[in-house]
Motif scaffolding. Sequence first.
Motif, PDB file in Angstrom:
ATOM      1  N   SER A   1     -12.538   2.078  -7.921  1.00  0.00           N
ATOM      2  CA  SER A   1     -12.056   2.054  -9.092  1.00  0.00           C
ATOM      3  C   SER A   1     -13.111   1.991 -10.129  1.00  0.00           C
ATOM      4  O   SER A   1     -14.294   1.660  -9.975  1.00  0.00           O
ATOM      5  CB  SER A   1     -11.193   0.701  -9.183  1.00  0.00           C
ATOM      6  OG  SER A   1     -12.112  -0.511  -9.235  1.00  0.00           O
TER       7      SER A   1
ATOM      8  N   GLY B   1      -7.270  -3.079  -8.879  1.00  0.00           N
ATOM      9  CA  GLY B   1      -8.730  -2.511  -8.967  1.00  0.00           C
ATOM     10  C   GLY B   1      -9.434  -3.623  -9.248  1.00  0.00           C
ATOM     11  O   GLY B   1      -9.351  -4.495  -9.922  1.00  0.00           O
TER      12      GLY B   1
ATOM     13  N   LEU C   1      -8.688   1.385   2.677  1.00  0.00           N
ATOM     14  CA  LEU C   1      -7.672   0.941   1.452  1.00  0.00           C
ATOM     15  C   LEU C   1      -8.444   0.258   0.601  1.00  0.00           C
ATOM     16  O   LEU C   1      -8.597   0.250  -0.540  1.00  0.00           O
ATOM     17  CB  LEU C   1      -6.377   0.391   1.994  1.00  0.00           C
ATOM     18  CG  LEU C   1      -5.661  -0.332   0.806  1.00  0.00           C
ATOM     19  CD1 LEU C   1      -5.179   0.848   0.047  1.00  0.00           C
ATOM     20  CD2 LEU C   1      -4.427  -1.176   1.453  1.00  0.00           C
TER      21      LEU C   1
ATOM     22  N   ASN D   1     -10.953   2.741  -1.285  1.00  0.00           N
ATOM     23  CA  ASN D   1     -10.256   3.551  -2.197  1.00  0.00           C
ATOM     24  C   ASN D   1      -9.861   2.631  -3.495  1.00  0.00           C
ATOM     25  O   ASN D   1      -9.776   3.184  -4.412  1.00  0.00           O
ATOM     26  CB  ASN D   1      -9.185   4.167  -1.658  1.00  0.00           C
ATOM     27  CG  ASN D   1      -9.756   5.353  -0.743  1.00  0.00           C
ATOM     28  OD1 ASN D   1     -10.812   5.754  -0.527  1.00  0.00           O
ATOM     29  ND2 ASN D   1      -9.058   5.368   0.555  1.00  0.00           N
ATOM     30  N   SER D   2      -9.060   1.657  -3.085  1.00  0.00           N
ATOM     31  CA  SER D   2      -8.441   0.971  -4.227  1.00  0.00           C
ATOM     32  C   SER D   2      -9.265   0.061  -5.165  1.00  0.00           C
ATOM     33  O   SER D   2      -9.132  -0.178  -6.296  1.00  0.00           O
ATOM     34  CB  SER D   2      -7.373   0.149  -3.531  1.00  0.00           C
ATOM     35  OG  SER D   2      -6.335  -0.552  -4.926  1.00  0.00           O
ATOM     36  N   TRP D   3     -10.236  -0.651  -4.372  1.00  0.00           N
ATOM     37  CA  TRP D   3     -11.130  -1.711  -5.102  1.00  0.00           C
ATOM     38  C   TRP D   3     -12.454  -1.153  -5.476  1.00  0.00           C
ATOM     39  O   TRP D   3     -12.899  -0.776  -6.681  1.00  0.00           O
ATOM     40  CB  TRP D   3     -11.299  -2.876  -4.257  1.00  0.00           C
ATOM     41  CG  TRP D   3     -11.861  -3.964  -4.850  1.00  0.00           C
ATOM     42  CD1 TRP D   3     -13.403  -4.514  -4.529  1.00  0.00           C
ATOM     43  CD2 TRP D   3     -11.584  -4.960  -5.642  1.00  0.00           C
ATOM     44  NE1 TRP D   3     -13.803  -5.453  -5.240  1.00  0.00           N
ATOM     45  CE2 TRP D   3     -12.616  -5.703  -5.764  1.00  0.00           C
ATOM     46  CE3 TRP D   3     -10.476  -5.131  -6.271  1.00  0.00           C
ATOM     47  CZ2 TRP D   3     -12.656  -7.052  -6.744  1.00  0.00           C
ATOM     48  CZ3 TRP D   3     -10.252  -6.421  -7.072  1.00  0.00           C
ATOM     49  CH2 TRP D   3     -11.320  -7.175  -7.275  1.00  0.00           C
TER      50      TRP D   3
ATOM     51  N   SER E   1       0.700  -1.161   0.013  1.00  0.00           N
ATOM     52  CA  SER E   1      -0.016  -0.076   0.022  1.00  0.00           C
ATOM     53  C   SER E   1       0.948   0.985  -0.072  1.00  0.00           C
ATOM     54  O   SER E   1       0.262   2.250   0.086  1.00  0.00           O
ATOM     55  CB  SER E   1      -0.890   0.132   1.092  1.00  0.00           C
ATOM     56  OG  SER E   1      -0.078   0.371   2.475  1.00  0.00           O
TER      57      SER E   1
ATOM     58  N   LYS F   1      -4.483   4.689  -0.205  1.00  0.00           N
ATOM     59  CA  LYS F   1      -4.952   4.999  -1.518  1.00  0.00           C
ATOM     60  C   LYS F   1      -4.977   3.816  -2.553  1.00  0.00           C
ATOM     61  O   LYS F   1      -6.070   3.533  -3.065  1.00  0.00           O
ATOM     62  CB  LYS F   1      -4.106   6.293  -2.091  1.00  0.00           C
ATOM     63  CG  LYS F   1      -4.066   7.509  -1.221  1.00  0.00           C
ATOM     64  CD  LYS F   1      -3.217   8.528  -2.152  1.00  0.00           C
ATOM     65  CE  LYS F   1      -3.194   9.662  -0.959  1.00  0.00           C
ATOM     66  NZ  LYS F   1      -2.218  10.820  -1.889  1.00  0.00           N
ATOM     67  N   HIS F   2      -4.099   3.143  -2.467  1.00  0.00           N
ATOM     68  CA  HIS F   2      -4.086   1.891  -3.530  1.00  0.00           C
ATOM     69  C   HIS F   2      -3.133   0.558  -3.070  1.00  0.00           C
ATOM     70  O   HIS F   2      -2.153   0.891  -2.284  1.00  0.00           O
ATOM     71  CB  HIS F   2      -3.449   2.331  -4.879  1.00  0.00           C
ATOM     72  CG  HIS F   2      -4.388   3.352  -5.699  1.00  0.00           C
ATOM     73  ND1 HIS F   2      -5.406   2.951  -6.036  1.00  0.00           N
ATOM     74  CD2 HIS F   2      -3.871   4.490  -5.885  1.00  0.00           C
ATOM     75  CE1 HIS F   2      -5.717   4.241  -6.763  1.00  0.00           C
ATOM     76  NE2 HIS F   2      -4.976   5.134  -6.743  1.00  0.00           N
TER      77      HIS F   2
ATOM     78  N   TYR G   1      -1.027  -2.266  -4.307  1.00  0.00           N
ATOM     79  CA  TYR G   1      -0.177  -2.181  -5.725  1.00  0.00           C
ATOM     80  C   TYR G   1       0.188  -4.010  -5.713  1.00  0.00           C
ATOM     81  O   TYR G   1       0.582  -4.520  -5.049  1.00  0.00           O
ATOM     82  CB  TYR G   1       0.849  -1.505  -5.632  1.00  0.00           C
ATOM     83  CG  TYR G   1       0.721  -0.135  -5.730  1.00  0.00           C
ATOM     84  CD1 TYR G   1       0.604   0.713  -7.167  1.00  0.00           C
ATOM     85  CD2 TYR G   1       0.637   0.760  -4.637  1.00  0.00           C
ATOM     86  CE1 TYR G   1       0.194   1.708  -6.877  1.00  0.00           C
ATOM     87  CE2 TYR G   1       0.304   2.116  -4.766  1.00  0.00           C
ATOM     88  CZ  TYR G   1      -0.170   2.449  -5.817  1.00  0.00           C
ATOM     89  OH  TYR G   1      -0.360   3.852  -5.990  1.00  0.00           O
TER      90      TYR G   1
ATOM     91  N   PRO H   1      -1.991  -0.710  -9.625  1.00  0.00           N
ATOM     92  CA  PRO H   1      -3.144  -1.192  -8.530  1.00  0.00           C
ATOM     93  C   PRO H   1      -3.966  -2.214  -8.775  1.00  0.00           C
ATOM     94  O   PRO H   1      -4.221  -2.635  -9.934  1.00  0.00           O
ATOM     95  CB  PRO H   1      -3.868   0.250  -8.465  1.00  0.00           C
ATOM     96  CG  PRO H   1      -3.142   1.273  -9.299  1.00  0.00           C
ATOM     97  CD  PRO H   1      -2.369   0.522 -10.273  1.00  0.00           C
TER      98      PRO H   1
END
Length: 477
Positions: free
Chosen positions: A278, A246, A270, A273-275, A222, A227-228, A230, A244
């Motif tokens: 997206s 997503g 997290l 935001n990331s999943w 992360s 935020k993401h 990776y 990322p």
Amino acid sequence: MKRKVTLTIVGLLLGLCAFSQTRKRSQAKPAELASIAPVGIIKNISDSALLDIVQRQTFRYFWHFAHPVSGLARERDNTVKGEYYWDYINEAYDEPNLSKGTFGPEACAIGGTGMGILATVVATNRGWIGRDTALKRLIQIVDFLIKADCYHGIYPHFMNGATGKTIAFDRLDDGADIVETSYLMMGLLGAKEYFNGNTKAEKYFQKRVQQMWDAANWNWHSKEDNKHLYWHWSPSNDFDMNFPVGGYDEALITYIVSASSPRHPISKELYENSWVKSDSWKNGKTYYGHELPLGNFDKGGPLFFEQYTYMGIDPNGLTDDHGIDYAVQTKNHTLINRAYCIENPKKYKGYGENCWGLTAGDSYKGYVAHCPEVDYGVIQPTAALSSFPYTPKYSMQALKHFYYDLGDKIWGPYGFADGFSESHNWYAKTHLAIDQGPIVVMIENYRSGLIWKLLMNNPDIRNGLKRLGFKSKWIKE
């Protein structure tokens, strides 16, 4: 989305020869094998007997074709050296990039190994191999992995099964792969739940799995913010891959496993935001009368989206705090895929009610993520067979067609070949770990729910699901 496998098809025979030669070179004594003899096409048998045959013969890929030194699952039973592989990173499933690669008979798949571990649990429970014999193989695997290359506890996508060294895809992708590691951990945690006794071997195996589970630092991916998450990290290139994880695709299990970690869990923030946030997470459209809640692909994308995560996570009764019903998602995506094949807008030979299933796999064009948007007339048997929990009637129809009608072309010592196209008179000779594994596991989930029971009863997995806002019949309020 990424499924990276080698392109050139040199045939099952070459793969078997390479395996035999590697065994002769190996100084390690492999776990004693309970020989599972392959069978041909047997007529006039019950549906249950047919499922037994398919699961057992498909399992042979992981039992008889595993790497002799490590016990890891070989990526595939044909190899590429100095040729090309398909790289789908950040592609839209249209025309994939070609990249240089060097892979040989030592190349093993970390994610495919996790699937093979779950298949080994199925084989043990079905009595095809003995419990002690299965444990010897599993201990062989974990003893190898505990000393193999990993990065903050996260393993690479491919590994040399003789040395434990990372096999790089390119100059950036030469380190940790968090998605493949999540499949491995799903397999190990499921096996730890199954082999939960007090014998010396079982205690040893449990300890080894716990060591790996505790060491895996999911939060490292992360970048220490929310935020993401990776996909890759490299000791040479850091996060330069910049990819990322997503949604919605096959990587939901990555978030669940990452949130389930007892020592390095990711946060709900997290995940959101990331999943969830997206661009590709939500769908909401209706195709062929079936609403598809998630995923931005037209008609749902490849079917492995609905199979990898749900080898261990039971979608029945699974909902989240965004109002998604995952039983609807998994079933409707499968029904849409089948309906598209029945419609058959490109008029390919063979498509129909008994012959359907578009997903990633080998084709006459190389390795392709087949789906309604990318349809070259190639059916992957794993697509329909790994959908048994969602569409048992339709999957059985497809199975009987594959076995009885096409078996002389696609049935072999490791089960069904990876793909075929009747329009192009093309029938693969290859088998891939990430396609064979779901067949064994998902048929078993349809028959007994075994793997679902193991993973959904794991306290860490339940905590991870709750942390991300999921509700399930397996989780007490």
